[in-house]
Design a protein around this motif. Structure first.
Motif, PDB file in Angstrom:
ATOM      1  N   GLN A 112       0.860  -1.172   0.000  1.00  0.00           N
ATOM      2  CA  GLN A 112       0.000   0.000   0.000  1.00  0.00           C
ATOM      3  C   GLN A 112       0.901   1.228   0.000  1.00  0.00           C
ATOM      4  OE1 GLN A 112      -2.422   0.941   3.475  1.00  0.00           O
ATOM      5  NE2 GLN A 112      -4.132   1.419   2.113  1.00  0.00           N
ATOM      6  N   LEU A 113       0.671   2.155  -0.941  1.00  0.00           N
ATOM      7  CA  LEU A 113       1.541   3.309  -1.117  1.00  0.00           C
ATOM      8  C   LEU A 113       0.764   4.613  -1.157  1.00  0.00           C
ATOM      9  CD1 LEU A 113       3.850   2.182  -4.076  1.00  0.00           C
ATOM     10  CD2 LEU A 113       4.316   2.006  -1.633  1.00  0.00           C
ATOM     11  N   TYR A 114       1.448   5.658  -0.743  1.00  0.00           N
ATOM     12  CA  TYR A 114       1.043   7.044  -0.973  1.00  0.00           C
ATOM     13  C   TYR A 114       2.019   7.566  -2.017  1.00  0.00           C
ATOM     14  CZ  TYR A 114       0.825  12.090  -0.145  1.00  0.00           C
ATOM     15  OH  TYR A 114       0.707  13.451  -0.296  1.00  0.00           O
ATOM     16  N   VAL A 115       1.503   8.060  -3.144  1.00  0.00           N
ATOM     17  CA  VAL A 115       2.358   8.547  -4.221  1.00  0.00           C
ATOM     18  C   VAL A 115       1.925   9.957  -4.611  1.00  0.00           C
ATOM     19  CG1 VAL A 115       3.053   8.222  -6.642  1.00  0.00           C
ATOM     20  CG2 VAL A 115       2.797   6.238  -5.148  1.00  0.00           C
ATOM     21  N   GLU A 116       2.894  10.857  -4.708  1.00  0.00           N
ATOM     22  CA  GLU A 116       2.671  12.190  -5.260  1.00  0.00           C
ATOM     23  C   GLU A 116       3.505  12.295  -6.522  1.00  0.00           C
ATOM     24  OE1 GLU A 116       3.310  15.709  -2.919  1.00  0.00           O
ATOM     25  OE2 GLU A 116       2.466  14.743  -1.148  1.00  0.00           O
ATOM     26  N   GLY A 117       2.946  12.926  -7.531  1.00  0.00           N
ATOM     27  CA  GLY A 117       3.708  13.093  -8.757  1.00  0.00           C
ATOM     28  C   GLY A 117       2.975  13.971  -9.735  1.00  0.00           C
ATOM     29  N   ARG A 118       3.352  13.846 -11.005  1.00  0.00           N
ATOM     30  CA  ARG A 118       2.728  14.650 -12.046  1.00  0.00           C
ATOM     31  C   ARG A 118       2.261  13.734 -13.180  1.00  0.00           C
ATOM     32  NH1 ARG A 118       7.996  14.876 -12.035  1.00  0.00           N
ATOM     33  NH2 ARG A 118       9.209  14.748 -13.939  1.00  0.00           N
ATOM     34  N   LEU A 119       1.214  14.153 -13.835  1.00  0.00           N
ATOM     35  CA  LEU A 119       0.612  13.403 -14.924  1.00  0.00           C
ATOM     36  C   LEU A 119       1.386  13.661 -16.211  1.00  0.00           C
ATOM     37  CD1 LEU A 119      -1.924  11.623 -15.143  1.00  0.00           C
ATOM     38  CD2 LEU A 119      -3.151  13.641 -15.887  1.00  0.00           C
ATOM     39  N   ARG A 120       1.673  12.589 -16.951  1.00  0.00           N
ATOM     40  CA  ARG A 120       2.381  12.715 -18.229  1.00  0.00           C
ATOM     41  C   ARG A 120       1.723  11.779 -19.232  1.00  0.00           C
ATOM     42  NH1 ARG A 120       8.548  10.952 -18.596  1.00  0.00           N
ATOM     43  NH2 ARG A 120       7.597   8.912 -18.351  1.00  0.00           N
ATOM     44  N   THR A 121       1.485  12.277 -20.436  1.00  0.00           N
ATOM     45  CA  THR A 121       0.972  11.458 -21.524  1.00  0.00           C
ATOM     46  C   THR A 121       2.020  11.457 -22.622  1.00  0.00           C
ATOM     47  OG1 THR A 121      -1.292  12.062 -20.999  1.00  0.00           O
ATOM     48  CG2 THR A 121      -0.906  11.143 -23.175  1.00  0.00           C
ATOM     49  N   ARG A 122       2.334  10.277 -23.123  1.00  0.00           N
ATOM     50  CA  ARG A 122       3.306  10.155 -24.210  1.00  0.00           C
ATOM     51  C   ARG A 122       2.728   9.210 -25.257  1.00  0.00           C
ATOM     52  NH1 ARG A 122       6.063   5.336 -23.389  1.00  0.00           N
ATOM     53  NH2 ARG A 122       5.844   4.495 -21.299  1.00  0.00           N
ATOM     54  N   SER A 123       3.320   9.225 -26.428  1.00  0.00           N
ATOM     55  CA  SER A 123       2.825   8.360 -27.499  1.00  0.00           C
ATOM     56  C   SER A 123       3.989   7.596 -28.111  1.00  0.00           C
ATOM     57  CB  SER A 123       2.108   9.178 -28.567  1.00  0.00           C
ATOM     58  OG  SER A 123       3.004  10.073 -29.191  1.00  0.00           O
ATOM     59  N   TYR A 124       3.647   6.493 -28.757  1.00  0.00           N
ATOM     60  CA  TYR A 124       4.628   5.690 -29.478  1.00  0.00           C
ATOM     61  C   TYR A 124       3.888   4.924 -30.581  1.00  0.00           C
ATOM     62  CZ  TYR A 124       2.808   1.677 -26.869  1.00  0.00           C
ATOM     63  OH  TYR A 124       1.988   0.707 -26.352  1.00  0.00           O
ATOM     64  N   ASP A 125       4.634   4.439 -31.552  1.00  0.00           N
ATOM     65  CA  ASP A 125       4.055   3.618 -32.621  1.00  0.00           C
ATOM     66  C   ASP A 125       4.311   2.154 -32.289  1.00  0.00           C
ATOM     67  OD1 ASP A 125       3.260   5.862 -34.008  1.00  0.00           O
ATOM     68  OD2 ASP A 125       5.130   5.990 -35.143  1.00  0.00           O
ATOM     69  N   ASP A 126       3.236   1.337 -32.305  1.00  0.00           N
ATOM     70  CA  ASP A 126       3.402  -0.087 -32.004  1.00  0.00           C
ATOM     71  C   ASP A 126       4.020  -0.808 -33.207  1.00  0.00           C
ATOM     72  OD1 ASP A 126       1.363  -0.584 -33.826  1.00  0.00           O
ATOM     73  OD2 ASP A 126      -0.082  -1.248 -32.320  1.00  0.00           O
ATOM     74  N   ALA A 127       4.157  -2.127 -33.110  1.00  0.00           N
ATOM     75  CA  ALA A 127       4.802  -2.936 -34.155  1.00  0.00           C
ATOM     76  C   ALA A 127       4.082  -2.826 -35.501  1.00  0.00           C
ATOM     77  CB  ALA A 127       4.867  -4.397 -33.717  1.00  0.00           C
ATOM     78  N   ASN A 128       2.773  -2.528 -35.470  1.00  0.00           N
ATOM     79  CA  ASN A 128       1.996  -2.400 -36.707  1.00  0.00           C
ATOM     80  C   ASN A 128       1.927  -0.958 -37.210  1.00  0.00           C
ATOM     81  OD1 ASN A 128       1.367  -5.156 -36.652  1.00  0.00           O
ATOM     82  ND2 ASN A 128      -0.302  -4.765 -35.206  1.00  0.00           N
ATOM     83  N   GLY A 129       2.670  -0.057 -36.564  1.00  0.00           N
ATOM     84  CA  GLY A 129       2.676   1.340 -36.972  1.00  0.00           C
ATOM     85  C   GLY A 129       1.493   2.147 -36.469  1.00  0.00           C
ATOM     86  N   VAL A 130       0.717   1.592 -35.528  1.00  0.00           N
ATOM     87  CA  VAL A 130      -0.434   2.291 -34.969  1.00  0.00           C
ATOM     88  C   VAL A 130       0.038   3.130 -33.782  1.00  0.00           C
ATOM     89  CG1 VAL A 130      -2.690   1.997 -33.853  1.00  0.00           C
ATOM     90  CG2 VAL A 130      -1.987   0.439 -35.693  1.00  0.00           C
ATOM     91  N   LYS A 131      -0.356   4.403 -33.782  1.00  0.00           N
ATOM     92  CA  LYS A 131       0.039   5.293 -32.685  1.00  0.00           C
ATOM     93  C   LYS A 131      -0.733   4.933 -31.418  1.00  0.00           C
ATOM     94  CE  LYS A 131       1.352   9.585 -33.351  1.00  0.00           C
ATOM     95  NZ  LYS A 131       2.660   9.836 -32.902  1.00  0.00           N
TER      96      LYS A 131
END
Length: 144
Positions: free
Chosen positions: A72-91
């Protein structure tokens, strides 16, 4: 602007810790948070959300030593969204919390219920001290 996330929940699986060429550690794990409420029919409902957590450097080393499935944890941090292309080239898009602060809550396996509070308090304080010391070492890297 403010980008701050605070979570209290349970780790869903043992963290994965990797090291880069420069020996910089990064820990990744999933954490569940739950919300319980009573619906209009009087039935108790629970919604569980899963969060991807990323911890770097000193915090990653602490995750590696102390965090495991079920912690069980208490976590503080910041939200980050990133993108990548999978093996089929889908983002694909990934939303994760980059942890800045973490505290262990609860009790360690094998301890009885009476020991859980003192362990949690002492352990959290020790880990917070370690994180503070590690962060102080790298304080020259701050952008402000």
């Amino acid at each position: 602007m403010i980008n701050k996330v605070i979570l209290v929940g349970n780790v869903g699986a043992d963290p994965e810790v990797r090291r880069f060429d420069s020996n910089t550690p990064v820990a990744n794990f999933r954490m569940a948070t739950s919300e319980t409420y009573t619906d209009k029919q009087g039935v108790r409902q629970t919604n569980t959300e899963w969060h991807n957590i990323v911890a770097w450097r000193g915090l990653a080393e602490i995750v590696e030593k102390y965090v495991k499935k079920g912690s069980q944890l208490y976590v503080e941090g910041r939200l980050r969204t990133r993108s990548y292309d999978d093996a089929n080239g889908v983002k694909k898009y990934v939303t994760e919390i980059v942890a800045d602060t973490m505290k262990l809550l609860g009790r360690r396996e094998g301890e009885n219920q009476n020991d859980s509070y003192s362990y949690g308090q002492a352990n959290s304080a020790a880990i917070t001290s370690q994180v503070d010391a590690i962060e102080a070492e790298g304080s020259d890297d701050l952008p402000f």
